[in-house]
Design a protein around this motif. Structure first.
Motif, short mmCIF file in Angstrom:
data_model
loop_
_atom_site.label_atom_id
_atom_site.label_comp_id
_atom_site.label_asym_id
_atom_site.label_seq_id
_atom_site.Cartn_x
_atom_site.Cartn_y
_atom_site.Cartn_z
N LEU A 66 -8.41 -25.60 56.13
CA LEU A 66 -7.98 -24.40 55.85
C LEU A 66 -8.92 -23.14 56.44
CD1 LEU A 66 -5.27 -22.82 54.50
CD2 LEU A 66 -6.66 -22.67 52.60
N LEU A 67 -10.48 -23.09 56.02
CA LEU A 67 -11.42 -22.24 56.47
C LEU A 67 -11.47 -22.12 57.85
CD1 LEU A 67 -14.11 -22.74 53.86
CD2 LEU A 67 -12.82 -20.51 54.21
N ARG A 68 -11.28 -23.42 58.66
CA ARG A 68 -11.40 -23.46 60.05
C ARG A 68 -10.48 -22.75 60.63
NH1 ARG A 68 -12.92 -29.12 61.48
NH2 ARG A 68 -14.91 -28.65 60.80
N TYR A 69 -9.29 -23.42 60.49
CA TYR A 69 -8.02 -23.20 61.36
C TYR A 69 -7.36 -21.79 61.04
CZ TYR A 69 -8.99 -27.56 63.24
OH TYR A 69 -9.56 -28.72 64.17
N VAL A 70 -7.60 -21.27 59.80
CA VAL A 70 -6.79 -20.12 59.16
C VAL A 70 -7.72 -18.97 59.43
CG1 VAL A 70 -5.59 -19.04 57.19
CG2 VAL A 70 -4.87 -21.33 57.81
N PHE A 71 -8.94 -19.04 58.83
CA PHE A 71 -10.02 -18.05 58.73
C PHE A 71 -10.90 -18.01 60.13
CE2 PHE A 71 -8.19 -18.74 54.47
CZ PHE A 71 -7.70 -17.31 54.37
N GLY A 72 -10.87 -19.13 60.55
CA GLY A 72 -11.91 -19.33 61.96
C GLY A 72 -13.44 -19.44 61.23
N ILE A 73 -13.64 -19.90 60.04
CA ILE A 73 -14.86 -20.08 59.39
C ILE A 73 -15.21 -21.57 59.33
CG2 ILE A 73 -16.33 -19.83 57.49
CD1 ILE A 73 -14.32 -17.59 56.64
N SER A 74 -16.48 -21.82 59.75
CA SER A 74 -17.04 -23.24 59.86
C SER A 74 -18.46 -23.34 59.13
CB SER A 74 -16.89 -23.80 61.22
OG SER A 74 -17.43 -25.08 61.18
N ASP A 75 -18.59 -24.29 58.38
CA ASP A 75 -19.84 -24.52 57.66
C ASP A 75 -20.27 -25.90 57.70
OD1 ASP A 75 -22.02 -23.33 56.04
OD2 ASP A 75 -21.38 -24.69 54.45
N ILE A 76 -21.49 -26.08 58.30
CA ILE A 76 -21.99 -27.38 58.54
C ILE A 76 -22.05 -28.11 57.33
CG2 ILE A 76 -23.69 -29.05 59.27
CD1 ILE A 76 -23.98 -26.84 61.77
N ALA A 77 -22.85 -27.33 56.25
CA ALA A 77 -23.00 -27.92 54.91
C ALA A 77 -21.63 -28.14 54.05
CB ALA A 77 -23.80 -27.05 54.11
N LEU A 78 -20.84 -27.37 54.21
CA LEU A 78 -19.28 -27.93 53.59
C LEU A 78 -18.91 -29.14 54.20
CD1 LEU A 78 -17.72 -26.63 51.74
CD2 LEU A 78 -16.38 -25.26 53.27
N ASN A 79 -18.77 -29.16 55.65
CA ASN A 79 -18.45 -30.46 56.31
C ASN A 79 -19.33 -31.75 55.83
OD1 ASN A 79 -16.51 -29.10 57.82
ND2 ASN A 79 -17.90 -28.71 59.50
N GLU A 80 -20.44 -31.61 55.82
CA GLU A 80 -21.40 -32.68 55.30
C GLU A 80 -21.01 -33.12 53.92
OE1 GLU A 80 -25.58 -32.35 55.91
OE2 GLU A 80 -25.19 -32.49 58.25
N SER A 81 -20.74 -32.07 52.93
CA SER A 81 -20.31 -32.50 51.50
C SER A 81 -19.25 -33.33 51.51
CB SER A 81 -20.15 -31.36 50.85
OG SER A 81 -18.83 -30.55 51.38
N VAL A 82 -18.29 -33.18 52.45
CA VAL A 82 -17.21 -34.31 52.50
C VAL A 82 -17.66 -35.74 52.84
CG1 VAL A 82 -14.95 -34.93 53.57
CG2 VAL A 82 -15.38 -32.64 53.11
#
Length: 167
Positions: free
Chosen positions: A35-51
């Protein structure tokens, strides 16, 4: 033997009951990442790594519980048609010759890496990631120990089954 096996089972029942919630958290978090990436254009590496961390935790700590409920994939050629005593013998062989030695070997060979990761508090996988790879590596010995505990519980039950069949 059954009481000892029940006590050992409890370790993985508690772990499984706890770890299953990680699946829900992981799905919600992954939905948030998308949602953050494709709707708001926000990407966070730590958030991705948490998955990634949650996924690793779910599978590594859930393996013992999966063995407890007989949920592992099994190549079943003769096993299903075999008599109960034959199946117990196959299971005893599998635990004593395959599973427990493999987990002990993995525990032995992974321990130096885990120890070193803790000694230096090994940092993130990617720049801007979660600075806790040492925790991720700690899942390896935990995985081994939980599978060994459950394997011993299964082994005790199968040995009791074999002994009961002879009496």
């Amino acid at each position: 033997m059954d009481r000892a096996a029940d006590w050992l089972d409890r370790v993985n029942r508690i772990t499984g009951a706890t770890v299953r919630w990680i699946a829900l958290v992981m799905v919600i978090l992954q939905f948030g990442v998308v949602l953050l990436r494709y709707v708001f254009g926000i990407s966070d590496i730590a958030l991705n790594e948490s998955v990634l961390y949650l996924h690793a935790t779910l599978f590594m700590l859930g393996a013992g519980y999966t063995l407890l409920v007989d949920g592992h994939v099994r190549v079943d050629i003769f096993y299903a048609k075999a008599r109960r005593g034959t199946r117990a013998g196959i299971d005893v062989f599998g635990h004593l010759v395959l599973l427990i030695p493999a987990m002990l070997a993995l525990l032995y060979w992974s321990w130096p890496s885990v120890r070193n990761a803790w000694a230096i508090r090994e940092g993130p996988i990617s720049v801007g990631g979660i600075p806790a790879v040492y925790l991720l590596k700690t899942l390896i010995p935990a995985f081994c120990v939980l599978l060994i505990v459950q394997s011993v519980a299964c082994l005790l039950r199968e040995l009791a089954r074999l002994r009961a069949g002879r009496e």
